[in-house]
Design an enzyme around this catalytic site. Sequence first.
Site, PDB file in Angstrom:
ATOM      1  N   GLY A 109      -6.648   3.285  -7.394  1.00  0.00           N
ATOM      2  CA  GLY A 109      -7.507   2.633  -6.414  1.00  0.00           C
ATOM      3  C   GLY A 109      -7.080   2.847  -4.976  1.00  0.00           C
ATOM      4  N   VAL A 155       4.829  -7.733  -8.675  1.00  0.00           N
ATOM      5  CA  VAL A 155       4.913  -8.240  -7.307  1.00  0.00           C
ATOM      6  C   VAL A 155       4.779  -9.756  -7.215  1.00  0.00           C
ATOM      7  CG1 VAL A 155       4.160  -6.085  -6.254  1.00  0.00           C
ATOM      8  CG2 VAL A 155       2.446  -7.812  -6.894  1.00  0.00           C
ATOM      9  N   PRO A 174     -12.093  -4.876   3.040  1.00  0.00           N
ATOM     10  CA  PRO A 174     -13.337  -4.187   2.698  1.00  0.00           C
ATOM     11  C   PRO A 174     -14.253  -5.050   1.851  1.00  0.00           C
ATOM     12  CG  PRO A 174     -11.615  -3.509   1.197  1.00  0.00           C
ATOM     13  CD  PRO A 174     -10.991  -4.483   2.164  1.00  0.00           C
ATOM     14  N   TYR A 234     -10.981 -15.804  -6.814  1.00  0.00           N
ATOM     15  CA  TYR A 234     -10.758 -14.672  -5.911  1.00  0.00           C
ATOM     16  C   TYR A 234     -10.961 -15.094  -4.463  1.00  0.00           C
ATOM     17  CZ  TYR A 234     -11.017  -9.793  -4.329  1.00  0.00           C
ATOM     18  OH  TYR A 234     -10.788  -8.594  -3.700  1.00  0.00           O
ATOM     19  N   ASP A 249       4.125  -0.466  -8.586  1.00  0.00           N
ATOM     20  CA  ASP A 249       3.057  -1.001  -9.414  1.00  0.00           C
ATOM     21  C   ASP A 249       3.669  -1.557 -10.692  1.00  0.00           C
ATOM     22  OD1 ASP A 249      -0.267  -0.291  -9.292  1.00  0.00           O
ATOM     23  OD2 ASP A 249       0.522  -1.136 -11.150  1.00  0.00           O
ATOM     24  N   ASN A 281      -0.526  -4.399  -1.237  1.00  0.00           N
ATOM     25  CA  ASN A 281      -1.894  -4.035  -1.591  1.00  0.00           C
ATOM     26  C   ASN A 281      -2.337  -4.545  -2.956  1.00  0.00           C
ATOM     27  OD1 ASN A 281      -4.367  -2.092  -1.534  1.00  0.00           O
ATOM     28  ND2 ASN A 281      -3.216  -1.449  -3.353  1.00  0.00           N
TER      29      ASN A 281
END
Length: 261
Positions: free
Chosen positions: A16, A59, A184, A154, A37, A85
């Site tokens: 992504g 993370v 975004p 979210y 990741d 991210n």
Amino acid sequence: MNVQDKVIVVTGGADGIGAAMARRFAREGARHVAVVDRNGEGARAVAAEIGGKAYETDVSDGAAVAAMVAAVEADQGHIDLFCSNAGVGDGDPDRNNAVSSPDPVWARAWGVNVMAHVHAARAVLPGMIARGEGYLLNTVSAAGLLSQIGGAVYSTTKHAAIGLAESLAITHGDQGIKVSVLCPQGVDTAMLRAGGSGSPQSLDGVLTPDEAAEHVIQGLAAEKFLILPHPEVLTYMQRKTADYDRWLGGMRRLRAKVMGG
């Protein structure tokens, strides 16, 4: 910031937007890109492609993030840019009940969408402050500035992520710390595709991850707090703050439209 010759960490880097950023940083001449990741295999594949190094890390685990940062710095020296991210997105299981997600879903989203940014800042800020410079780029979402229909977990955690980034910028801006948030709407990622066709975040067009990465490069160069790959988001923010009740009414109408009445 010009990323040339910089040491950069990118979490959520296996695919992504994260993978696209890692590739773009390498093309722009970054001295080193650490690809982080939970998906170690994916992180190693991207790292091998760009000549970086992979770190298989959860993370949401503060100790794991601190250990990863220490390992990167031991290997490469100080971190110039930390791109926090990684993110998770879960829709409401009952689209007619905003609080229908069970507690484990809330806890997971809080850990990845909020606390991962906290853990990153805790790990890198002391060194950055001592040097008088450093950059934090947190991927959030337009949902953190506006909302996401059918995604209360979210939206809530992304709003919290915006609040944290603002606090980092306010508290540490005069210490040489730069902060940006990437917000975004629709980007062609596994998370967006999992939401199905016709999702409201796709209404203003879906960008490729590479297009999002281009906006990151531009936003970092300008050292802008808000990096908005979809410029419409700024207009929506202005409408929201100008008349909150009217904006909420419009969102209810949009919800009715996208949910078929």
